[in-house]
Design a protein around this motif. Structure first.
Motif, PDB file in Angstrom:
ATOM      1  N   UNK A  32      10.508  -3.640  -9.607  1.00  0.00           N
ATOM      2  CA  UNK A  32       9.404  -4.399  -9.489  1.00  0.00           C
ATOM      3  C   UNK A  32       9.049  -4.707  -7.941  1.00  0.00           C
ATOM      4  N   UNK A  33       9.902  -5.159  -7.193  1.00  0.00           N
ATOM      5  CA  UNK A  33       9.548  -5.627  -5.967  1.00  0.00           C
ATOM      6  C   UNK A  33       9.289  -4.498  -5.223  1.00  0.00           C
ATOM      7  N   UNK A  34       9.989  -3.195  -5.420  1.00  0.00           N
ATOM      8  CA  UNK A  34       9.578  -2.264  -4.344  1.00  0.00           C
ATOM      9  C   UNK A  34       8.359  -1.440  -4.672  1.00  0.00           C
ATOM     10  N   UNK A  35       7.775  -1.729  -5.924  1.00  0.00           N
ATOM     11  CA  UNK A  35       6.473  -1.117  -6.469  1.00  0.00           C
ATOM     12  C   UNK A  35       5.383  -1.955  -6.141  1.00  0.00           C
ATOM     13  N   UNK A  36       5.779  -3.062  -5.721  1.00  0.00           N
ATOM     14  CA  UNK A  36       4.705  -4.195  -5.901  1.00  0.00           C
ATOM     15  C   UNK A  36       3.464  -4.022  -4.677  1.00  0.00           C
ATOM     16  N   UNK A  37       2.727  -4.286  -4.956  1.00  0.00           N
ATOM     17  CA  UNK A  37       1.352  -4.093  -4.089  1.00  0.00           C
ATOM     18  C   UNK A  37       1.533  -5.172  -2.755  1.00  0.00           C
ATOM     19  N   UNK A  38       1.418  -4.759  -1.424  1.00  0.00           N
ATOM     20  CA  UNK A  38       1.891  -5.417  -0.466  1.00  0.00           C
ATOM     21  C   UNK A  38       0.498  -6.326  -0.344  1.00  0.00           C
ATOM     22  N   UNK A  39       0.488  -7.847  -0.009  1.00  0.00           N
ATOM     23  CA  UNK A  39      -0.802  -8.399  -0.030  1.00  0.00           C
ATOM     24  C   UNK A  39      -0.944  -8.348   1.362  1.00  0.00           C
ATOM     25  N   UNK A  40      -2.329  -8.779   1.820  1.00  0.00           N
ATOM     26  CA  UNK A  40      -3.036  -8.691   3.045  1.00  0.00           C
ATOM     27  C   UNK A  40      -2.223  -9.439   4.310  1.00  0.00           C
ATOM     28  N   UNK A  41      -1.786 -10.572   3.642  1.00  0.00           N
ATOM     29  CA  UNK A  41      -1.063 -11.545   4.949  1.00  0.00           C
ATOM     30  C   UNK A  41       0.359 -10.846   5.051  1.00  0.00           C
ATOM     31  N   UNK A  42       0.972 -10.360   4.298  1.00  0.00           N
ATOM     32  CA  UNK A  42       2.106  -9.729   4.620  1.00  0.00           C
ATOM     33  C   UNK A  42       2.115  -8.438   5.228  1.00  0.00           C
ATOM     34  N   UNK A  43       1.014  -7.701   5.109  1.00  0.00           N
ATOM     35  CA  UNK A  43       0.688  -6.638   5.865  1.00  0.00           C
ATOM     36  C   UNK A  43       0.505  -6.924   7.190  1.00  0.00           C
ATOM     37  N   UNK A  44      -0.359  -8.141   7.659  1.00  0.00           N
ATOM     38  CA  UNK A  44      -0.349  -8.441   9.005  1.00  0.00           C
ATOM     39  C   UNK A  44       0.826  -8.951   9.503  1.00  0.00           C
ATOM     40  N   UNK A  45       1.411  -9.759   8.844  1.00  0.00           N
ATOM     41  CA  UNK A  45       2.854 -10.140   9.164  1.00  0.00           C
ATOM     42  C   UNK A  45       3.904  -9.106   9.691  1.00  0.00           C
ATOM     43  N   UNK A  46       3.803  -7.991   8.892  1.00  0.00           N
ATOM     44  CA  UNK A  46       4.769  -6.855   9.352  1.00  0.00           C
ATOM     45  C   UNK A  46       4.106  -6.380  10.603  1.00  0.00           C
ATOM     46  N   UNK A  47       3.044  -5.938  10.541  1.00  0.00           N
ATOM     47  CA  UNK A  47       2.659  -5.133  11.668  1.00  0.00           C
ATOM     48  C   UNK A  47       2.582  -6.085  13.021  1.00  0.00           C
ATOM     49  N   UNK A  48       2.486  -7.522  12.861  1.00  0.00           N
ATOM     50  CA  UNK A  48       2.775  -8.204  13.820  1.00  0.00           C
ATOM     51  C   UNK A  48       4.219  -8.095  14.607  1.00  0.00           C
ATOM     52  N   UNK A  49       5.047  -8.304  13.531  1.00  0.00           N
ATOM     53  CA  UNK A  49       6.516  -8.304  14.221  1.00  0.00           C
ATOM     54  C   UNK A  49       6.993  -6.893  14.565  1.00  0.00           C
ATOM     55  N   UNK A  50       6.304  -5.808  14.021  1.00  0.00           N
ATOM     56  CA  UNK A  50       6.691  -4.557  14.684  1.00  0.00           C
ATOM     57  C   UNK A  50       6.329  -4.532  16.016  1.00  0.00           C
ATOM     58  N   UNK A  51       5.052  -5.072  16.308  1.00  0.00           N
ATOM     59  CA  UNK A  51       4.636  -4.994  17.839  1.00  0.00           C
ATOM     60  C   UNK A  51       5.380  -5.839  18.748  1.00  0.00           C
ATOM     61  N   UNK A  52       5.599  -7.148  18.073  1.00  0.00           N
ATOM     62  CA  UNK A  52       6.111  -8.223  18.798  1.00  0.00           C
ATOM     63  C   UNK A  52       7.454  -8.477  17.907  1.00  0.00           C
ATOM     64  N   UNK A  53       8.647  -8.088  18.212  1.00  0.00           N
ATOM     65  CA  UNK A  53       9.661  -8.445  17.370  1.00  0.00           C
ATOM     66  C   UNK A  53      10.274  -9.875  17.838  1.00  0.00           C
ATOM     67  N   UNK A  54       9.911 -10.391  18.969  1.00  0.00           N
ATOM     68  CA  UNK A  54      10.600 -11.619  19.448  1.00  0.00           C
ATOM     69  C   UNK A  54       9.532 -12.787  19.083  1.00  0.00           C
ATOM     70  N   UNK A  55       8.409 -12.537  18.468  1.00  0.00           N
ATOM     71  CA  UNK A  55       7.260 -13.615  18.462  1.00  0.00           C
ATOM     72  C   UNK A  55       7.772 -14.604  17.198  1.00  0.00           C
ATOM     73  N   UNK A  56       6.873 -15.624  17.533  1.00  0.00           N
ATOM     74  CA  UNK A  56       7.263 -16.965  16.578  1.00  0.00           C
ATOM     75  C   UNK A  56       6.499 -16.914  15.426  1.00  0.00           C
TER      76      UNK A  56
END
Length: 460
Positions: free
Chosen positions: A243-267
């Protein structure tokens, strides 16, 4: 021989005169020393009287909680007792009584000039920013979070509603470029109004606004998820891996993931009154999957008070009273709306807030306008998350909240920042029993009334 005898007599007489003069001088000197000692003691007592008369008792309190070093009390002590106090504070013990008293008073003055423990100054906040704050001292969550967030550590602020979480993460980050995500536009506008008083480096938006604008996340130093549990909607504790694997990613989670991909050391910072283990694990999963080559330690939960050994870590404020009024939903007409109108009549609140947990808020709003309650705010649970609605003294919760966490956020629109408030649940009998079951997990007490007419005794 006669001359020698006469000369010796004159020498003896001169010697006696000189000796008498020396004795007189010695007595004069001794008297002056005694007078000076008395004058010093009188001066000390006068200073003590001035301090007692022109200084508040709080200012006279010594930094040490074991000794009372007010000037008047010190003047009444003996020298050995004064020396003991000097030793206890690491001061020199040599000198006269007046010197010992002066030494102790100087030490007290230095302690009084030092920043008071638990104040904004002790945390390192500049005086200009302190003058803009609505309160002189930080709340427990603000004091607990300041140094950790200022040093660049990740964290989730977990504190009760109305405890000042916005300033708790805003003040340590004034010199950084921060993106704040909120679940609603109303909350974004409110947070922006608060932080704009201190800095222009904060951008406050909803996740949909950020995704639509496609803002450059590389220019951001810190990302804050205010009402993080509403933004991420973590899967339940017992959700299956599939269920977790096929769960639709929420917009905030998508932004957080993209942000850490570009800035791995960010707070990364979150804030909410309802933070559980599933949410913390969900945040850790997002951060780990976004930057697997840059491992992070599990995100830290920051609380202003120590959680109890048993029970919920954060619950409703102790100044908030909880009442349940039930009605029969099988009668003629609209029993829920009739009960709501009766409750408003009985409570006669200065600024009531109606939260419609299940149903159409517009239907309730139209009914209240026909009943003469034009200025009563009627909102849905997702619209009130995190809002500080100034002056709300009574929250009328119509229907049953979905979970006990939802009830906590509904009730938290009143009794904020140490004030008093009332949350009255108006629900059908079966829903009223379900709400009453929230008492145990939330560690609160519900009072019940058989009819909404009886709510008059809970007027604020």
């Amino acid at each position: 021989a006669a001359c020698n005898t006469l000369e010796n007599s004159f020498c003896l007489a001169e010697l006696k005169v000189r000796l008498a003069a020396d004795i007189v001088f010695l007595r004069y000197t001794t008297t002056m020393v005694a007078v000076l000692r008395v004058a010093a003691l009188l001066l000390t007592r006068c200073n003590a009287w001035h301090l007692v008369r022109h200084t508040t008792p709080l200012q006279l309190r010594a930094a040490s909680d074991a000794v009372d070093t007010s000037a008047e009390a010190l003047a009444a002590l003996r020298v050995p007792e004064l020396k003991d106090k000097c030793r206890a504070r690491g001061l020199r013990v040599s000198g006269t009584k007046a010197a010992l008293i002066e030494r102790l008073l100087e030490a007290d003055g230095a302690d009084a000039e030092a920043p008071q423990a638990g104040s904004w100054a002790s945390l390192g906040l500049d005086s200009e920013t302190q003058q803009r704050l609505p309160h002189k001292n930080p709340t427990p969550i603000q004091a607990a979070a300041f140094q950790a967030l200022k040093s660049g550590k990740d964290g989730v602020l977990h504190a009760e509603t109305g405890s000042g979480k916005t300033l708790a993460y805003a003040l340590p980050l004034l010199k950084k470029r921060v993106l704040v995500l909120t679940p609603s536009t109303s909350l974004a506008d409110q947070i922006a109004e608060v932080v704009d008083q201190f800095t222009e480096s904060f951008a406050v938006h909803t996740p949909k606004e950020v995704l639509k604008a496609e803002d450059d996340l590389e220019s951001i130093d810190v990302i804050v998820l205010d009402e993080v549990d509403a933004l991420l909607r973590a899967p339940g504790r017992y959700a299956a891996a599939e269920q977790k694997k096929h769960r639709r990613e929420r917009p905030a989670a998508k932004i957080l993931r993209r942000f850490i991909q570009r800035r791995p050391d960010a707070q990364v910072i979150g804030a909410s009154a309802t933070v559980g283990r599933p949410l913390r694990r969900h945040i850790d999963d997002i951060l780990r999957d976004a930057a697997p080559s840059k491992p992070r330690s599990p995100i830290n939960v920051i609380r202003g008070t120590e959680p109890p050994s048993n029970g919920r870590a954060v619950t409703a404020p102790s100044s908030l009273k909880h009442v349940i009024s039930s009605f029969w939903d099988r009668g003629p007409g609209e029993p829920d709306l009739d009960a709501l109108r009766t409750a408003l009549d009985s409570l006669n609140a200065a600024r009531p807030l109606v939260v419609v947990n299940d149903g159409d808020p517009d239907r309730v709003s139209r009914f209240l306008k026909k009943s003469g309650y034009d200025e009563v705010d009627v909102l849905a649970p997702n619209e009130i998350r995190g809002l500080d609605l100034n002056g709300v003294d009574v929250v009328l919760s119509l229907g049953r909240p979905a979970t006990c966490d939802d009830y906590l956020h509904v009730a938290g629109r009143t009794a904020r920042a140490g004030g008093f408030g009332l949350c009255c649940t108006i629900a059908a009998h079966r829903d009223a029993k379900a709400v009453a079951a929230f008492a145990s997990p939330l560690d609160i007490v519900f009072e019940t009334v058989e009819d909404a007419d009886e709510l008059w005794k809970y007027r604020m």
